[in-house]
Motif scaffolding. Sequence first.
Motif, short mmCIF file in Angstrom:
data_model
loop_
_atom_site.label_atom_id
_atom_site.label_comp_id
_atom_site.label_asym_id
_atom_site.label_seq_id
_atom_site.Cartn_x
_atom_site.Cartn_y
_atom_site.Cartn_z
N ARG A 1 8.79 -14.34 -17.09
CA ARG A 1 8.57 -14.88 -15.74
C ARG A 1 7.45 -14.16 -15.00
N TYR A 2 7.42 -12.82 -15.09
CA TYR A 2 6.38 -12.08 -14.38
C TYR A 2 5.00 -12.56 -14.83
N ALA A 3 4.81 -12.64 -16.16
CA ALA A 3 3.51 -13.08 -16.67
C ALA A 3 3.19 -14.49 -16.18
N LEU B 1 -4.69 -8.21 -1.84
CA LEU B 1 -3.37 -8.86 -1.96
C LEU B 1 -2.70 -8.32 -3.22
N ASN B 2 -2.13 -7.14 -3.04
CA ASN B 2 -1.65 -6.35 -4.18
C ASN B 2 -0.13 -6.40 -4.35
N ALA B 3 0.61 -6.64 -3.26
CA ALA B 3 2.08 -6.59 -3.36
C ALA B 3 2.56 -7.59 -4.41
N VAL C 1 3.47 -3.23 4.40
CA VAL C 1 4.63 -2.87 3.57
C VAL C 1 5.91 -3.52 4.06
N ARG C 2 6.86 -3.67 3.12
CA ARG C 2 8.13 -4.26 3.54
C ARG C 2 9.09 -3.19 4.03
N ASN C 3 8.84 -1.93 3.63
CA ASN C 3 9.74 -0.85 4.01
C ASN C 3 8.92 0.17 4.82
N GLY D 1 0.80 -1.23 0.00
CA GLY D 1 0.00 0.00 0.00
C GLY D 1 0.83 1.27 0.00
N ASN D 2 2.15 1.13 -0.10
CA ASN D 2 3.01 2.31 -0.08
C ASN D 2 3.25 2.92 -1.46
N SER D 3 2.88 2.20 -2.53
CA SER D 3 3.17 2.77 -3.85
C SER D 3 2.16 2.29 -4.89
N GLY D 4 2.23 2.91 -6.07
CA GLY D 4 1.47 2.46 -7.23
C GLY D 4 -0.02 2.24 -6.96
N LEU D 5 -0.52 1.11 -7.42
CA LEU D 5 -1.96 0.82 -7.34
C LEU D 5 -2.42 0.68 -5.89
N GLY D 6 -1.55 0.11 -5.06
CA GLY D 6 -1.90 -0.09 -3.64
C GLY D 6 -2.10 1.24 -2.94
N ASP E 1 6.92 -8.79 4.91
CA ASP E 1 7.81 -9.09 3.78
C ASP E 1 7.25 -10.33 3.09
N MET E 2 6.69 -10.11 1.92
CA MET E 2 6.03 -11.20 1.21
C MET E 2 7.01 -12.25 0.68
N ALA E 3 8.30 -11.99 0.84
CA ALA E 3 9.27 -13.02 0.44
C ALA E 3 9.50 -14.02 1.56
N LEU F 1 -2.96 -2.16 -17.89
CA LEU F 1 -1.60 -1.62 -17.89
C LEU F 1 -1.59 -0.23 -17.25
N CYS F 2 -0.79 -0.08 -16.19
CA CYS F 2 -0.80 1.17 -15.41
C CYS F 2 0.62 1.67 -15.21
N SER F 3 0.75 2.98 -15.11
CA SER F 3 2.06 3.60 -14.86
C SER F 3 2.36 3.54 -13.37
N THR F 4 3.26 2.65 -12.99
CA THR F 4 3.65 2.49 -11.58
C THR F 4 5.15 2.17 -11.58
N GLY F 5 5.65 1.84 -10.39
CA GLY F 5 7.07 1.49 -10.30
C GLY F 5 7.35 0.04 -10.69
N THR G 1 4.18 -15.87 -13.38
CA THR G 1 3.77 -15.85 -11.96
C THR G 1 2.30 -15.46 -11.84
N LYS G 2 1.86 -14.54 -12.71
CA LYS G 2 0.48 -14.08 -12.61
C LYS G 2 -0.50 -15.16 -13.09
N LEU G 3 -0.07 -15.97 -14.07
CA LEU G 3 -0.90 -17.10 -14.50
C LEU G 3 -1.02 -18.14 -13.38
N1 NAP Z 1 1.20 -1.75 -13.15
C1 NAP Z 1 0.60 -2.58 -13.99
O1 NAP Z 1 0.52 -2.32 -15.22
C2 NAP Z 1 0.00 -3.86 -13.48
C3 NAP Z 1 -0.78 -4.64 -14.37
C4 NAP Z 1 -1.34 -5.84 -13.90
C5 NAP Z 1 -1.14 -6.22 -12.58
N2 NAP Z 1 -0.37 -5.44 -11.75
C6 NAP Z 1 -0.20 -5.90 -10.38
O2 NAP Z 1 -0.56 -4.86 -9.50
C7 NAP Z 1 0.10 -5.05 -8.24
C8 NAP Z 1 0.67 -3.73 -7.76
O3 NAP Z 1 1.74 -3.36 -8.62
P1 NAP Z 1 2.04 -1.86 -9.06
O4 NAP Z 1 1.86 -1.82 -10.52
O5 NAP Z 1 1.30 -0.91 -8.22
O6 NAP Z 1 3.60 -1.80 -8.83
P2 NAP Z 1 4.47 -1.15 -7.66
O7 NAP Z 1 4.23 0.30 -7.59
O8 NAP Z 1 5.86 -1.64 -7.90
O9 NAP Z 1 3.86 -1.83 -6.36
C9 NAP Z 1 4.24 -3.08 -5.91
C10 NAP Z 1 4.13 -3.10 -4.42
O10 NAP Z 1 4.48 -4.41 -3.95
C11 NAP Z 1 5.39 -4.26 -2.89
N3 NAP Z 1 6.23 -5.43 -2.69
C12 NAP Z 1 7.06 -6.02 -3.58
N4 NAP Z 1 7.71 -7.04 -3.00
C13 NAP Z 1 7.29 -7.08 -1.72
C14 NAP Z 1 7.61 -7.90 -0.61
N5 NAP Z 1 8.53 -8.88 -0.68
N6 NAP Z 1 6.96 -7.69 0.55
C15 NAP Z 1 6.05 -6.69 0.67
N7 NAP Z 1 5.73 -5.87 -0.34
C16 NAP Z 1 6.34 -6.06 -1.51
C17 NAP Z 1 6.22 -3.04 -3.28
O11 NAP Z 1 6.96 -2.57 -2.16
P3 NAP Z 1 8.26 -1.64 -2.35
O12 NAP Z 1 7.75 -0.27 -2.64
O13 NAP Z 1 8.95 -1.77 -1.05
O14 NAP Z 1 9.04 -2.21 -3.50
C18 NAP Z 1 5.12 -2.12 -3.76
O15 NAP Z 1 4.48 -1.50 -2.69
C19 NAP Z 1 1.14 -6.15 -8.46
O16 NAP Z 1 0.63 -7.37 -7.96
C20 NAP Z 1 1.23 -6.22 -9.97
O17 NAP Z 1 1.63 -7.49 -10.41
C21 NAP Z 1 0.19 -4.28 -12.17
#
Ligand code: NAP
Length: 332
Positions: free
Chosen positions: A201-203, A113-115, A58-60, A34-39, A87-89, A236-240, A205-207
């Motif tokens: 690999r990312y794709a 469950l967004n991380a 959050v992990r950080n 929940g600290n960045s992007g979509l979360g 820490d989801m790892a 598709l979204c602009s995130t990190g 994991t999502k499958l």
């Molecule tokens: N952006 C897209 O186009 C898109 C499309 C389809 C699906 N998604 C999915 O949407 C979700 C959110 O992604 P996002 O696009 O918003 O990207 P993001 O900004 O990179 O967000 C990912 C979040 O997951 C956290 N995270 C990663 N590893 C972690 C760990 N080991 N423990 C705890 N937290 C962890 C990150 O924490 P840190 O900030 O500490 O790294 C960050 O807060 C993901 O599941 C992604 O697969 C995204």
Amino acid sequence: MAVMMRLTAEQYRKLPILANNSTCSGKTYIVTGGNSGLGLETARHLVEFSSARVILAVRNLSSGEKAKSEIEKSTGRKGVVQVWHIDMASNASVQAFAKKASEELDRIDGLVLNAGIMIDNWALAEGMESSIQVNVVNTLFLGTLMMPKLSEDARKLGTHPTLVFIVSVLGYTVKAEMDKSRQGSIFDGLNDQKKANMDSRYALTKLVEELAVRQFAALCPVEKTGVVVNMVAPGLCSTGLGGDVRTFTKIMHEGIRAMMARSAEVGSRTILHGLVAGEESHGKLLSGCKIKEYWVPGWVSNAEGQRLQKGIWTELVERLESVQPGCISQIS
Ligand SMILES: NC(=O)c1ccc[n+]([C@@H]2O[C@H](COP(=O)([O-])OP(=O)(O)OC[C@H]3O[C@@H](n4cnc5c(N)ncnc54)[C@H](OP(=O)(O)O)[C@@H]3O)[C@@H](O)[C@H]2O)c1
């Protein structure tokens, strides 16, 4: 490829915000990552809509605190956001988080469950390729560990708490990569560096996540648990996401993103839809703020796909039960 064409067309569609004060007022939500992007944008909306409590998992922690201040500033609401570590790892971190959330929260109305991570280098976390560990194993682990609490809240409050998994339709583009791991143990195959094409690999994991969630939801009908389990593909979204990947994958993703990505705020509307979609969304794919089961390709839904889904689930159960005996048997 039909699904990618549909996704492209949909990227330009205006999305509604389906949550509001009447859906969220007084409620408690948890958003992992929940600290960045979509979360972050999902959490911001939940605070804006009068939720009583929104937990950024959050992990950080310092990044979480920064997100909390930002949300407080933009919404003008203080005392709602809490920052908790996960820490989801790490299996142990997920267990500790689930225990704390189950013991300390008087109610949970939604768990997102967004991380997730997108990487293309091979690295292990607790013996498993790290993006499978984060996006699949521990995401399902947290979901299953929280089921008893969500179910108890459903009974106690007469509500339908919702568990939203964030998936991606990119998963439907990697059948061939999935097929490499169908013989023998699926997770051993996924964990074999020699077999892996890390560009997809990312794709993958999502499958695998989606197939596992489909089986999980099938085993936990709402009538039995009171809990709605659904899957949101945010588009598709602009995130990190993918910020650390190598040049080839980066150029591909950044090029496509520059052309048609949604903002994180617009993407978060799809997650809000997941939280309010209700019983009819159970076990289903949601995208663009609608149920999109018709997007699911035949090879995922046919008998062969069902066998793969069950195989993934059976192996996941074995792994998770060896970490915490009884964690799955208590829910199904
Ligand atoms: N952006 C897209 O186009 C898109 C499309 C389809 C699906 N998604 C999915 O949407 C979700 C959110 O992604 P996002 O696009 O918003 O990207 P993001 O900004 O990179 O967000 C990912 C979040 O997951 C956290 N995270 C990663 N590893 C972690 C760990 N080991 N423990 C705890 N937290 C962890 C990150 O924490 P840190 O900030 O500490 O790294 C960050 O807060 C993901 O599941 C992604 O697969 C995204």
